[in-house]
Design a protein around this motif. Sequence first.
Motif, PDB file in Angstrom:
ATOM      1  N   GLN A  68       0.913  -1.340   0.058  1.00 25.99           N
ATOM      2  CA  GLN A  68      -0.046  -0.055   0.068  1.00 25.99           C
ATOM      3  C   GLN A  68       1.044   1.209   0.089  1.00 25.99           C
ATOM      4  O   GLN A  68       0.619   2.038  -0.891  1.00 25.99           O
ATOM      5  N   ALA A 114       2.145   2.187  -3.693  1.00 27.31           N
ATOM      6  CA  ALA A 114       1.276   2.396  -4.233  1.00 27.31           C
ATOM      7  C   ALA A 114       1.179   4.206  -3.962  1.00 27.31           C
ATOM      8  O   ALA A 114       0.870   4.800  -4.969  1.00 27.31           O
ATOM      9  N   GLN A 115       1.041   4.154  -2.730  1.00 28.82           N
ATOM     10  CA  GLN A 115       0.708   5.766  -2.289  1.00 28.82           C
ATOM     11  C   GLN A 115       2.191   6.633  -2.769  1.00 28.82           C
ATOM     12  O   GLN A 115       2.077   7.743  -3.061  1.00 28.82           O
ATOM     13  N   ASN A 128       4.019   6.225  -5.059  1.00 26.39           N
ATOM     14  CA  ASN A 128       3.951   6.531  -6.426  1.00 26.39           C
ATOM     15  C   ASN A 128       2.999   7.209  -6.983  1.00 26.39           C
ATOM     16  O   ASN A 128       3.141   8.159  -7.678  1.00 26.39           O
ATOM     17  N   THR A 148       9.578   6.205  -9.541  1.00 30.42           N
ATOM     18  CA  THR A 148       8.846   5.540  -8.643  1.00 30.42           C
ATOM     19  C   THR A 148       9.313   4.368  -7.877  1.00 30.42           C
ATOM     20  O   THR A 148      10.435   4.278  -8.291  1.00 30.42           O
ATOM     21  N   ARG A 171       9.170   0.217  -6.762  1.00 30.20           N
ATOM     22  CA  ARG A 171       8.796  -1.114  -6.792  1.00 30.20           C
ATOM     23  C   ARG A 171       9.121  -1.998  -5.445  1.00 30.20           C
ATOM     24  O   ARG A 171       9.717  -1.428  -4.783  1.00 30.20           O
ATOM     25  N   ALA A 200      -0.936  -6.439  -4.545  1.00 29.17           N
ATOM     26  CA  ALA A 200      -0.018  -5.544  -5.604  1.00 29.17           C
ATOM     27  C   ALA A 200      -0.720  -5.469  -6.953  1.00 29.17           C
ATOM     28  O   ALA A 200      -0.486  -4.562  -7.584  1.00 29.17           O
ATOM     29  N   LEU A 257      -3.459  -2.776  -6.642  1.00 32.18           N
ATOM     30  CA  LEU A 257      -2.879  -1.606  -6.462  1.00 32.18           C
ATOM     31  C   LEU A 257      -2.054  -0.968  -7.693  1.00 32.18           C
ATOM     32  O   LEU A 257      -1.599   0.256  -7.606  1.00 32.18           O
ATOM     33  N   GLY A 258      -1.760  -1.695  -8.526  1.00 31.32           N
ATOM     34  CA  GLY A 258      -1.095  -1.363  -9.697  1.00 31.32           C
ATOM     35  C   GLY A 258       0.584  -1.388  -9.287  1.00 31.32           C
ATOM     36  O   GLY A 258       1.245  -0.623  -9.814  1.00 31.32           O
ATOM     37  N   VAL A 259       0.871  -2.045  -8.429  1.00 27.07           N
ATOM     38  CA  VAL A 259       2.449  -1.939  -7.742  1.00 27.07           C
ATOM     39  C   VAL A 259       3.193  -3.081  -8.471  1.00 27.07           C
ATOM     40  O   VAL A 259       2.654  -4.118  -8.367  1.00 27.07           O
TER      41      VAL A 259
END
Length: 396
Positions: free
Chosen positions: A228, A231-232, A234, A241, A243, A260, A263-265
């Motif tokens: 989380q 994600a925040q 980024n 960014t 990872r 993941a 969240l698009g991580v």
Amino acid sequence: MRVAYICADPGVPVFGTKGSSVHVQEIVRAWHRAGADVTVYCTRAGTDRPADLAGLRVAEIRPQSLSGAAPAGAASAGAAREQAIRAAAVALAEAVVRGGCDVVYERYSLFSPALAMVSGALRVPAVLEVNAPLIEEQQRYRDLSDIGLAERMLATNAAAASVVACVSEPVVQWVQDRVPGARTLLAPNGVNTGRVTPRRPVRLHSGSFTAGFVGTLKPWHGVGYLLQAVAQANIRSAGPTWRAKIIGDGPCRQDLEQTAALLGVEAEFTGAVAPDSVPGLLHECDAAAAPYPAPAPGRDDYFSPLKVYEYLAAGLPVVASGVGQIPSILHHERTGLLVKPADPGAIAAALLRLGSDPALRVRLGTRARAAAVGLYSWDSVLATIRLALASDKKVA
């Protein structure tokens, strides 16, 4: 000096990838460096033997198979399993007595009377290493059929031990509450700074940073908070960014992979890896995280986190929850950044700071490595235990 190391817990393979396996191997190595001749007696040897322990003598006695009906007198399959583990531990103790030793060292397990049997028969100094309040752990997370047996084994071994080496203050208190008069010693975990070497102060990468995590993927490690936070970070970042690199495996892996993805991580899950592979994977990271949740009301965090010591030894800036023993290991703004537990926003803010300030990353990582070398080696851990042992019964 001949040391008999006993591990009667079939959940701890001597040669495995779990943190408990690393702990067994590192204490054995520390005894070797202290000049001891070590034989390991265990219920599960495992298959991932490191090259430097190829010559280690290991006597394995597995608990009798519990397939089929429970034996007569056993209340359940669980009780039968516990009795089988106890019987294997008794056989291990008998093997130690036949082979002889000058010191017996046992990793505490629920159903083993081995340490008391060996120390009583051979009249040798004895160390009981307690890593967790296993009785409560077994009741909370697994199944404990015969609590009376578990209580008796703890009381018998702790009373017989010359030293009861506990990894944290809550574990010291737990032993004292259950076995008043036990000769307890605080002996937190450590790290092999020869195995975990420092990474380059500034890692070469292309446009993104990597936050690493090492450990078994179970709920109490808080890996979801790290995902989380990435994600925040980024969303809030105007620059590179982040990872995640998740080093380890466990029952939460599938859920974490789904988290993941939702969240698009970008997250790499390595699965279980041999301990010797961990340093190289950490070298691919820019920071490392120990995102533990807040302790439940009325409960202390009793762990002594191997992962944090390994992060320090790798020369990584560390972001960790300020719970349990961590604030005594990690000095805020000097060897890492402490954050509020269960707070992805706080972790994200720390990642953003690290991403925007290369000098901070270098400073924290350099001091982290120095702390690992100077304060937290396994040799120092064993030296503390041996000093206490020598003060009780003189040991060379």
